[in-house]
Design an enzyme around this catalytic site. Structure first.
Site, mmCIF file in Angstrom:
data_model
loop_
_atom_site.group_PDB
_atom_site.id
_atom_site.type_symbol
_atom_site.label_atom_id
_atom_site.label_comp_id
_atom_site.label_asym_id
_atom_site.label_seq_id
_atom_site.Cartn_x
_atom_site.Cartn_y
_atom_site.Cartn_z
ATOM 1 N N ARG A 165 -2.966 -1.728 -3.205
ATOM 2 C CA ARG A 165 -3.969 -0.664 -3.171
ATOM 3 C C ARG A 165 -3.684 0.258 -4.351
ATOM 4 N NH1 ARG A 165 -4.022 4.301 1.041
ATOM 5 N NH2 ARG A 165 -5.890 5.335 0.287
ATOM 6 N N ASN A 216 0.872 -1.181 0.000
ATOM 7 C CA ASN A 216 0.000 0.000 0.000
ATOM 8 C C ASN A 216 0.909 1.231 0.000
ATOM 9 O OD1 ASN A 216 -1.664 2.118 0.729
ATOM 10 N ND2 ASN A 216 -2.728 0.986 2.348
#
Ligand code: ADP
Length: 387
Positions: free
Chosen positions: A89, A10
């Site tokens: 992400r 992420n």
């Protein structure tokens, strides 16, 4: 034979978070951590299952160096196991991507065209996909889109009142933090199952901050729009602003688009208003009036949006706080809920002070939920890997 693993990555503007899971149905968390303050005084934090968090300074002058360090840590933890899938992400899925999907070259090329729509995150998201694919060539790379959860907004919550053709060109209210909202909803299934069928406003309050109105588990409206600049004031982002101000700065003050972009994304919000910091902990402990004023504005915007979102969905059964500020700052939660008994929102001061899960005692349930975006990413990556 050791279990296969699922890795999640992420990447933000100054940090990369990671987590390593066993690729079993429970997705046991084996290792998680982050490199933060990339390019300044970078710091690697690692927590291994059942052990204390470690923290050490590292020399990471850019995201590529930070990613290399993370992948070395992951490699050494694998102990002969292999990575089945890496879940990422991806901030902006644009009009085309909603559900998680395997990122092949064609998809990555499309996602690169959305870089101007999320300049603080998207370039790093994509560089991280490419870096991980280089190191783990046998693993699938799975993209999970922060915009995906909002994909089914009703049309009037999805548009700007511009000439119509701009909507078709992709200028829409996408909304972000979708992985966090999914995580909250999935936790509510056990913590407050009735709310997953009801009317809900979730306030994700971190460095980035947004709020989402949800009815029966579906996003109806979000405070964020085409980009992650809109809506609430954030750590360094301005939030909603009169577009006339932007025209004035460009035309009369002679700012270049690059200068304007830098100011709106990196020098505004809590940092800009306080002149002190983007970090809520520092502002809360500061004595200077500008810090208090920055917090006043932050709270004012949340209350304004709470009213607007509740009106949009015609009432409220639950209000949920999450994100670093939402989960930890009893002061901000108390100020957001101050004198809202008329709307059915009444805080239990003691429960709020103790950061308990249920902090309301009025008609509207008020909860604090620890969001876990990594778990949502890992679940999607595992699902696509097993398909
Ligand atoms: P990101 O959007 O980068 O993931 P986080 O969700 O980690 O950000 O939230 C970071 C914010 O949370 C910072 O403003 C930080 O000061 C704030 N925060 C973390 N812990 C506390 C706390 N105990 N009290 C107040 N604010 C906190």
């Amino acid at each position: 034979m050791p279990d296969d693993k699922i890795l999640t990555l992420n990447a933000g503007s100054s940090s990369i978070k990671f987590a390593l899971y066993s690729a079993n149905a429970k997705l046991d968390l084996e290792l998680h951590g982050q490199v933060e303050n990339i390019a300044n005084s970078a710091n690697l934090q690692v927590t291994r299952s059942g052990a204390e968090k470690t923290s050490e300074p590292i020399a990471a002058c850019d995201h590529a160096a930070a990613l290399r360090t993370i992948l070395e840590v992951v490699h050494s933890a694998l102990d002969g196991a292999s990575i089945l899938a890496v879940g990422h992400r991806i901030t902006h899925g644009g009009p085309r991507f909603a559900a998680p999907r395997i990122l092949d070259e064609a998809n990555i090329t499309t996602l690169k065209t959305y870089i101007p729509w999320a300049p603080l995150h998207q370039p790093y998201n994509i560089a991280t996909v490419e870096g991980a694919a280089g190191i783990f060539p046998d693993a699938i790379q799975v993209g999970c889109f922060d915009t995906g959860f909002h994909h089914d907004h009703p049309w009037h919550c999805d548009v700007y009142a511009l000439p119509r053709h701009y909507y078709d060109q992709g200028l829409r209210r996408y909304g972000f933090h979708g992985l966090s909202y999914e995580s909250v909803l999935s936790q509510l299934k056990t913590q407050a199952p009735d709310l997953t069928r009801g009317k809900l406003v979730v306030a994700h309050l971190g460095n980035g901050a947004s709020m989402c109105a949800i009815v029966a588990g579906r996003s109806v409206a979000s405070t964020m729009g085409f980009t992650a600049l809109d809506g609430l004031a954030m750590g360094t982002r301005c939030g909603a602003i009169d577009p006339g101000v932007l025209l004035y700065l460009l035309e009369t003050e002679g700012m270049s688009p690059e200068q304007l972009s830098h100011m709106l994304y990196r020098e505004s919000g809590l940092l800009g208003l306080s002149g002190l910091s983007s970090d809520m902990r520092i502002l809360e402990s500061s004595e200077i009036p500008e810090a208090r004023q920055a917090i006043d504005y932050f709270v004012h915007r949340i209350r304004t949006e709470l009213g607007a979102l509740a009106m949009t969905i015609g009432g409220l059964d639950g209000l949920v706080f999450c994100g670093g500020i939402g989960e930890n700052s009893s002061q901000i939660r108390a100020r957001v809920c101050h004198e809202l008994a008329w709307a059915g929102i009444n805080l239990d001061a003691r429960a709020n002070q103790k950061n308990e899960t249920r902090i309301g005692k009025g008609k509207v349930q008020v909860l604090v939920v620890r969001t876990d975006e990594e778990k949502i990413i890992a679940q999607s990556a595992l699902r696509l890997a097993r398909r």
